[in-house]
Structure formats: structure tokens, C-alpha cells
Write a protein that holds these residues in place. Structure first.
Motif, PDB file in Angstrom:
ATOM      1  N   SER A  19       0.709  -1.202  -0.096  1.00  0.00           N
ATOM      2  CA  SER A  19       0.048   0.015  -0.122  1.00  0.00           C
ATOM      3  C   SER A  19       0.888   1.329   0.119  1.00  0.00           C
ATOM      4  N   LEU A  20       1.974   1.381   0.677  1.00  0.00           N
ATOM      5  CA  LEU A  20       2.893   2.333   0.708  1.00  0.00           C
ATOM      6  C   LEU A  20       3.191   2.623  -0.531  1.00  0.00           C
ATOM      7  N   PHE A  21       3.737   1.628  -1.348  1.00  0.00           N
ATOM      8  CA  PHE A  21       4.320   1.725  -2.803  1.00  0.00           C
ATOM      9  C   PHE A  21       3.318   2.360  -3.634  1.00  0.00           C
ATOM     10  N   PHE A  22       1.892   1.984  -3.543  1.00  0.00           N
ATOM     11  CA  PHE A  22       1.116   2.641  -4.384  1.00  0.00           C
ATOM     12  C   PHE A  22       0.490   3.844  -4.034  1.00  0.00           C
ATOM     13  N   SER A  23       0.645   4.496  -2.854  1.00  0.00           N
ATOM     14  CA  SER A  23       0.421   5.549  -2.384  1.00  0.00           C
ATOM     15  C   SER A  23       1.173   6.649  -3.019  1.00  0.00           C
ATOM     16  N   PHE A  24       2.608   6.354  -3.214  1.00  0.00           N
ATOM     17  CA  PHE A  24       3.416   7.352  -3.750  1.00  0.00           C
ATOM     18  C   PHE A  24       3.009   7.687  -5.209  1.00  0.00           C
ATOM     19  N   PHE A  25       1.966   6.920  -5.769  1.00  0.00           N
ATOM     20  CA  PHE A  25       1.806   7.395  -7.398  1.00  0.00           C
ATOM     21  C   PHE A  25       0.537   7.478  -7.500  1.00  0.00           C
ATOM     22  N   CYS A  26      -0.097   8.187  -6.154  1.00  0.00           N
ATOM     23  CA  CYS A  26      -1.468   8.708  -6.306  1.00  0.00           C
ATOM     24  C   CYS A  26      -1.330  10.354  -6.205  1.00  0.00           C
ATOM     25  N   GLU A  27      -2.462  10.761  -7.002  1.00  0.00           N
ATOM     26  CA  GLU A  27      -2.830  12.290  -6.987  1.00  0.00           C
ATOM     27  C   GLU A  27      -3.922  12.474  -6.135  1.00  0.00           C
ATOM     28  N   LYS A  28      -3.731  13.368  -5.196  1.00  0.00           N
ATOM     29  CA  LYS A  28      -4.791  13.720  -4.233  1.00  0.00           C
ATOM     30  C   LYS A  28      -5.256  15.130  -5.068  1.00  0.00           C
ATOM     31  N   TRP A  29      -6.798  14.852  -5.267  1.00  0.00           N
ATOM     32  CA  TRP A  29      -7.703  15.879  -5.886  1.00  0.00           C
ATOM     33  C   TRP A  29      -8.407  16.809  -4.866  1.00  0.00           C
ATOM     34  N   TYR A  30      -8.783  18.016  -5.230  1.00  0.00           N
ATOM     35  CA  TYR A  30      -9.505  18.975  -4.457  1.00  0.00           C
ATOM     36  C   TYR A  30     -10.717  18.415  -3.738  1.00  0.00           C
ATOM     37  N   LEU A 417       9.696  10.618  -5.833  1.00  0.00           N
ATOM     38  CA  LEU A 417       8.311   9.966  -5.187  1.00  0.00           C
ATOM     39  C   LEU A 417       7.798  11.184  -4.523  1.00  0.00           C
ATOM     40  N   LYS A 418       6.573  11.507  -4.572  1.00  0.00           N
ATOM     41  CA  LYS A 418       5.925  12.637  -3.942  1.00  0.00           C
ATOM     42  C   LYS A 418       4.314  12.270  -4.025  1.00  0.00           C
ATOM     43  N   ILE A 419       3.563  12.837  -3.148  1.00  0.00           N
ATOM     44  CA  ILE A 419       2.040  12.904  -3.296  1.00  0.00           C
ATOM     45  C   ILE A 419       1.681  14.157  -3.513  1.00  0.00           C
ATOM     46  N   PRO A 420       1.383  14.456  -4.987  1.00  0.00           N
ATOM     47  CA  PRO A 420       1.038  15.915  -5.389  1.00  0.00           C
ATOM     48  C   PRO A 420      -0.406  15.833  -4.952  1.00  0.00           C
ATOM     49  N   TYR A 421      -0.846  17.450  -4.849  1.00  0.00           N
ATOM     50  CA  TYR A 421      -2.130  17.562  -4.696  1.00  0.00           C
ATOM     51  C   TYR A 421      -2.558  18.515  -5.768  1.00  0.00           C
ATOM     52  N   VAL A 422      -3.732  18.308  -6.520  1.00  0.00           N
ATOM     53  CA  VAL A 422      -4.451  18.984  -7.409  1.00  0.00           C
ATOM     54  C   VAL A 422      -5.288  20.008  -7.062  1.00  0.00           C
ATOM     55  N   GLU A 423      -4.945  21.304  -7.126  1.00  0.00           N
ATOM     56  CA  GLU A 423      -6.283  22.353  -6.784  1.00  0.00           C
ATOM     57  C   GLU A 423      -7.233  22.509  -7.690  1.00  0.00           C
ATOM     58  N   ASN A 424      -8.264  23.088  -7.476  1.00  0.00           N
ATOM     59  CA  ASN A 424      -9.409  23.496  -8.251  1.00  0.00           C
ATOM     60  C   ASN A 424      -8.861  24.771  -9.076  1.00  0.00           C
ATOM     61  N   LYS A 425      -8.459  25.103 -10.226  1.00  0.00           N
ATOM     62  CA  LYS A 425      -8.269  26.026 -10.824  1.00  0.00           C
ATOM     63  C   LYS A 425      -9.402  26.974 -11.094  1.00  0.00           C
TER      64      LYS A 425
END
Length: 688
Positions: A19-30, A417-425
Motif C-alpha cells: 500500500s505504501l508503494f502505490f500511495s506514492f503514485f496517487c494524486e490527491k484532488w481537491y 516520489l511524492k504525493i501531489p495535490y491537484v487544486e481546483n483552478k
């Protein structure tokens, strides 16, 4: 391995799919959801097996790098079962076969939280497609991308019939799957609303890049006819992509015979075809009727200046917001016709013209339109630059359409590797007018905001144009007509012109009235007592008395310590309420040239030192004027009076009268100048 934490490696030196490995490839959205992106370009340098090979008593480490495989799907399912907020899965360019695809489809049908699936450019074949279509009505996917999987024409027919059973799908991509004319007819048939059974939920359909096989040629005229009939009776498609069909000008004419009745299509992609000027004439005639089309992609065709000119005549009558003419055979004349048709009233947002033969004239027009705000640099794929007094155009990377469509990473090497956050433009902005798949949405207010009532831009008489770029529809006039003014800006301008009514060479502009701060006098600056003010430092604000009534908030006169100028507080009420005095000064500074602006700022910040320097400068100017005046008088005698003198007595009499009438000084220089002038004219000697 690089960028992989140590706790992700198991004792046998293979990367663990936990789970930790897959979490690094996830983008968190707004909106609280996550997107799992497992592209091969990101996984290849990070997963694999490390082995050691003994050769001549030396251990050699060998790395077997790999992509996402079928045996990794169970690990992915365990992660998805524990993280139900993942709504999108991207597995592009991996090595997934039918076995792994079947397990993935079963999980999506069972748990129903995954809404987007991208398996482009894998090795999915017939069994996987058949399993997908067998339970098609239960599949909750809204986006399904199968492009790049060579499963053939028979499986493509099953996917077309799958659309009749599924009511959730909104976007289907079956480009480059080795389709033939027979399978393409299946798709055009199930999308016709005049049939007994049809699909009425699909919004985006990509049928690009068919492959008829060896020694077979597509009957483009027949395909153009069936596609036109589909669009005539369809009421749900918004985007249609038809790349690499080898459509000719005649095929476009046949297609438009039925497509002109469509009322819902907004984006038509005809890139990489054989469309020329004759086809552009038919497209221009269709655009003049005002269809719902807002995006037209015509890249990599054979359009010349004649076709561009025909299109330029039709653009003012259309709803075009996105136009792609890159990599055609256009020259300066054709591109200039397109640019000149993009007036301020047009709604064009995206323009692609790179790849044509453009020179100095086109580059200069593009630069002018960028400066005026008709075009925005982020929405055009060329950038003008000047070299050796000649303008040229360079490529500007503003087109992210193909990069996003083909899932190409932005960088050529894997990122940390990082967990990016996608903001609502689009938060707090108007609904986008350009909102196509893989295209950046463009809101309305960034270029032409709606003019509110009583706004200066809505007035037909004002010359106030603080930001013409934001409102290109604002009228341009230089005269001020207060009688027809609706925004009171003209009155403010007229009142601002009355600021110099004080009996002094120095004009001090008072600060505005603030009725809300009359009690503590914190709205102004009291020079006699150095009162509390926002411009003062914090340690000096407390020295202002609470009951001060010497500033403009009170009823007494304002006495300035730096000069003897005084004005009454009731005179300050002549200006309109609600307008800050700083804004008035800013309006005045915008209407004058740079030299006058420096003088105004200098007069506002007048002090004793500045006043002394100005007086010294005035005295010096006055001395220079006196010297110039004396030289002018001497020249006058030389040109007009001296040539008429005939005797020495006349010269002496004129010199005496000149001293009395013109106040000539009794000095050696003036007399010598007079004598020299006379000697040059009549030759008489006046030395004695």
C-alpha cells in the motif's frame, strides 16, 4: 533502486507492491478523491529484481527492470480494496494481458468505486475484450481508454455493441486498435438515434487511426457518408476524433451534406488527413451557418493561403474558440488573413499555427495582438522575437493536448516520489467556455469580464481606460461629455482639474474624508501635532491625542507646517463621495506624460529643500532669458534699423532713443554691439 525507500524492498531484493508503494503514485484532488497513475515510464526504473552473478570470483549485480505485469494486479486489488477513494486508474504503456485485465474488470464491477480506467498501449487481446462486453451493463466506468491494444476488427464490433447495453460510459477511446471499415460502420450505427436501439449517453468518441491491413485501402467516400449520417441523427456526441482517415476534399463535401444538421457537436478533429483548399471552402460555408462547433483541429493537412482566406471570412459568423492550423502549407498571407479576422469581438481562445512558412509580417502582427491582449501567450503556440531588426516566430510549448492524450510525462527522467495535490483552478470563476478533454479550460473573466452597471467601461463618454485588455469591447473616445456620463468618472476628472485653485505655486492634495474614523482621527495626517496615521511607524502613532480636531475630520482649518497654505474642510466635500483621493491622483497621473508625472509627484512631496532648489532654478532661468532678450534686440537693430541710417547723427539719436524706449543699459558691450552693427551696414565710424 533510486527514489525507493528501504522499507519497500523485501529480503529477496524485489520491490514489494504494498500500500505504501502505490500511495506514492496517487494524486490527491481537491474533491477528496485520488488518481492512481502507474505509467511504465515511472515504474520502469523503480521496480525489478536484483540478482548477483559470480564470474571469476567476482559478484556482479544485475538489475532486471520491468513494467507492471499481470501478477501485480492482485497487489493492486488489495490496495484498491483498502482505499475506496481511488476513482481513476492509469496503467498506460505497461505489459498487461487479457488475464490481468479480466481480474481488473471483475474488481471494478464488484466494488464500483473506480470510474476511470486507462489501459492504452498494453497487450489486451480478444478474451479480455469479450469478458468486458459480456457484463457491459454492470460496468460503472465513465471513461474507458482501449487505444493501442491490437485486438482487431471483430473485437471492435463487440465493443460497439457493448455501447447499446452500457448507460454509464461517457468517453470511449478505440483509436489504433486495427479497425476496418466494417467495424467502423458498427460504431456509426449504434450512435444513430433514428435506429430502434442506440446509445444516448456517450459524449466523446475517438475512432482515429484505423488499420485496414496489408493491400487494403479504406473507402473514404463511404466512411464520410456514414459518419455524416451518424452526426445528422445524433444528439449526444460532443467530441469526435477522426485522425488519419485520408479524407480528401470531396469526402469533406459528402460528410458536410448531412453533418450540417447536427446541433450538439462542439469539437471536430480532422487532423492528419488530405484536406485542401476545396474542402476548406465547404467547411467555411458550413461555419457561416452558425453551428454549435467551437473547436476545429486541422493540423497536418495540405491547406494553403486560399483555404485560410476562406476560413477567415467565416470565422466572425461562427462560435469558434479553438483552431488548430499547425503544420500545413500556409504562408504569411494566409496566416495574416486568419489573424486579421480575430477581432476583439471574436471568441477565439486557442490558436495553433506553428509549422507553417511564416516570416516578419506575421510575427509583427502576433506581437501586436499579444501586447493589445487580443491573444494570450499561454493560448498560442508561437512566440515572436526580434533579431537584427527582423521579427521571427519561435515555438512556444503551450499545446499540452498531445502530451496529455498520449500520457507522456512532462520530464524525460523519473521525478522523485511524492504525493501531489491537484487544486481546483476554476474555484470562484465563471463556467469555462473552452472545456474539452485534455485542453486547459479557459474561464470568461480572465479576458473579457462582464461590464457591470455604473462601471467606467460601460460609459460611452469617458476616456477612463485603466485596463482595456480586460474589456476589449469598451469604446475608445478621447472627449469628455459630462452630460451623457453614466459612471460619474467625467465629474471626477473635471473636479480633479480644479485641484490647483490654491494661491500658491505649490499644490498639496488633501487626503479623502473618512466619516467612519472621525472619532480617533486615524484617517488623515495631522502635521502640527504629528498625529496618528497609517503611514506613521508604530512607535509614533500613540503620540496623537484622542480628541484632536485640527485635521480635516474636524471643523477647523487644516494648517500645514511646511507652507502657509490652508483650506477649509467643507471645500473637500466638492469631490464625489466614495472615491479615494489616491485613486484621483492615480487617474491624473495616468493621463499625463512621464515628464509631467515626475513634476506632479515632486510638487506633492514638496519640502523646504526642494523649494529652495526650485527657486534657484527659476532665478537661473530668468538670467538666461535676460541674456537671450538682449541678443534678440541687437539682432533686431542689425536687420531692421541699422541699414536705414545714413549719418552719425542719426545713429547717436537712435542710440539715445533706444536707451530711453527699450531700456538699453549703458555698458560697453551693448554700445560695442550697436557700433559694430552700424559699421557693417553703412560704414560710418562711430568710435569717437
Amino acid at each position: 533502486m533510486t527514489d525507493v525507500p528501504k522499507n519497500l524492498k523485501n529480503p529477496v531484493t524485489e520491490i514489494s507492491m504494498n500500500s505504501l508503494f502505490f500511495s506514492f503514485f496517487c494524486e490527491k484532488w481537491y474533491n477528496g478523491t485520488r488518481r492512481l497513475i502507474l505509467r511504465a515510464a515511472d515504474l520502469f526504473p523503480r521496480i525489478g529484481i536484483q540478482t548477483f552473478h559470480a564470474k571469476k570470483s567476482t559478484l556482479i549485480r544485475i538489475n532486471f527492470r520491468r513494467c507492471f505485469q499481470d501478477w501485480d494486479v492482485p497487489h493492486l486489488m488489495i490496495f484498491l480494496r483498502a482505499n475506496r477513494d481511488v476513482v481513476s486508474i492509469n496503467l498506460a504503456y505497461n505489459n498487461i494481458h487479457s488475464a490481468g485485465f479480466i481480474n481488473l474488470v471483475d474488481y471494478i464491477i464488484a466494488y464500483k468505486h473506480v470510474l476511470e480506467l486507462n489501459v492504452q498501449n498494453n497487450d489486451i487481446s480478444g478474451p479480455g475484450i469479450e469478458h468486458l462486453c459480456k457484463d457491459g451493463e454492470k460496468l460503472p466506468l465513465k471513461t474507458l481508454r482501449l487505444n493501442g491494444n491490437k485486438f482487431g476488427a471483430e473485437c471492435a464490433k463487440k465493443v460497439a455493441l457493448f455501447l447499446l447495453k452500457n448507460s454509464h460510459l461517457r468517453y470511449l477511446d478505440v483509436a489504433e486498435v486495427d479497425q476496418t471499415a466494417s467495424s467502423l460502420v458498427y460504431f456509426t450505427t449504434v450512435m444513430r438515434w433514428d435506429q430502434d436501439e442506440y446509445n444516448q449517453t456517450l459524449r466523446i468518441l475517438d475512432l482515429s487511426r484505423p488499420n485496414t491491413g496489408h493491400m487494403y485501402v479504406l473507402d473514404t467516400a463511404h466512411l464520410a457518408n456514414v459518419i455524416g449520417c451518424m452526426l445528422r441523427f445524433n444528439r449526444c456526441l460532443v467530441e469526435l476524433h477522426l485522425q488519419k482517415y485520408s479524407f480528401s476534399c470531396h469526402d469533406i463535401e459528402v460528410m458536410l451534406e448531412d453533418m450540417k444538421y447536427n446541433k450538439t457537436l462542439q469539437l471536430l478533429d480532422l487532423s492528419s488527413n488530405n484536406i485542401g483548399d476545396h474542402g476548406m471552402d465547404h467547411i467555411a460555408n458550413w461555419l457561416k451557418t452558425g453551428p454549435a462547433l467551437t473547436g476545429l483541429l486541422l493540423a497536418h493537412n495540405i491547406i494553403t493561403d486560399h483555404g485560410a482566406r476562406a476560413l477567415s471570412f467565416a470565422m466572425p459568423f461562427s462560435k469558434m474558440k479553438m483552431l488548430d492550423l499547425s503544420h500545413n502549407k500556409l504562408e504569411d498571407i494566409g496566416v495574416m488573413d486568419i489573424l486579421n479576422s480575430i477581432k476583439k469581438s471574436t471568441l477565439l481562445r486557442y490558436l495553433r499555427i506553428f509549422g507553417n512558412s511564416m516570416g516578419h509580417c506575421t510575427a509583427k502582427i502576433v506581437d501586436r495582438m499579444l501586447v493589445s491582449g487580443v491573444l494570450v501567450q499561454e493560448n498560442i503556440d508561437v512566440k515572436p522575437y526580434a533579431k537584427d531588426h527582423k521579427w521571427n516566430l519561435a515555438y512556444y510549448p503551450s499545446d499540452h493536448y498531445k502530451q496529455r492524450y498520449y500520457n507522456v510525462p512532462r520530464y524525460a527522467f523519473p521525478q522523485p516520489l511524492k504525493i501531489p495535490y491537484v487544486e481546483n483552478k476554476m474555484a470562484g470563476k465563471a463556467a469555462p467556455k473552452v472545456n474539452f478533454k485534455y485542453v486547459d479550460p479557459v474561464p470568461l473573466e480572465e479576458r473579457r469580464p462582464k461590464v457591470q452597471k455604473n462601471h467606467p467601461f460601460s460609459c460611452i463618454c469617458c476616456e477612463c481606460r485603466a485596463d482595456d485588455v480586460l474589456n476589449s469591447l469598451a469604446p475608445s473616445t478621447t472627449n469628455i461629455i459630462p452630460e451623457v456620463c453614466t459612471c460619474s468618472t467625467c465629474e471626477q476628472t473635471l473636479e480633479a482639474n480644479k485641484l490647483g485653485t490654491f494661491q500658491s505655486d505649490v499644490t498639496l492634495v488633501p487626503r479623502p474624508l473618512c466619516s467612519c474614523n472621525q472619532d480617533d482621527c486615524a484617517c488623515c495626517y495631522c502635521l502640527p501635532c504629528k498625529g496618528k496615521n497609517e503611514d506613521l511607524p508604530l512607535w509614533e502613532r500613540d503620540r496623537h491625542p484622542i480628541n484632536c480636531n485640527c485635521c480635516k475630520c474636524g471643523t477647523q482649518e487644516v494648517e500645514y507646517a511646511s507652507s502657509s497654505i490652508s483650506t477649509k474642510s467643507n471645500e473637500l466635500h466638492d469631490y464625489p463621495d466614495g472615491v479615494d483621493q489616491l485613486q484621483k491622483i492615480a487617474l491624473i497621473l495616468e493621463r499625463v506624460d512621464s515628464e509631467m508625472r515626475e513634476h506632479i509627484v515632486r510638487w506633492i512631496n514638496m519640502n523646504e529643500e526642494t523649494l529652495d532648489s526650485d527657486l534657484a532654478m527659476l532665478y537661473a532661468d530668468k538670467s538666461e532669458m535676460n541674456e537671450e532678450k538682449q541678443k534678440d534686440r541687437a539682432c533686431y537693430y542689425q536687420r531692421r534699423v541699422v541699414p536705414k541710417l545714413t549719418s552719425s547723427e542719426d545713429c547717436k539719436e537712435l542710440h539715445r532713443q533706444g536707451q530711453e524706449s527699450y531700456d538699453l543699459p549703458e555698458c560697453e558691450s551693448s554700445s560695442s554691439v550697436f557700433i559694430a552693427c552700424h559699421e557693417l551696414s553703412c560704414g560710418n565710424d562711430l568710435t569717437n
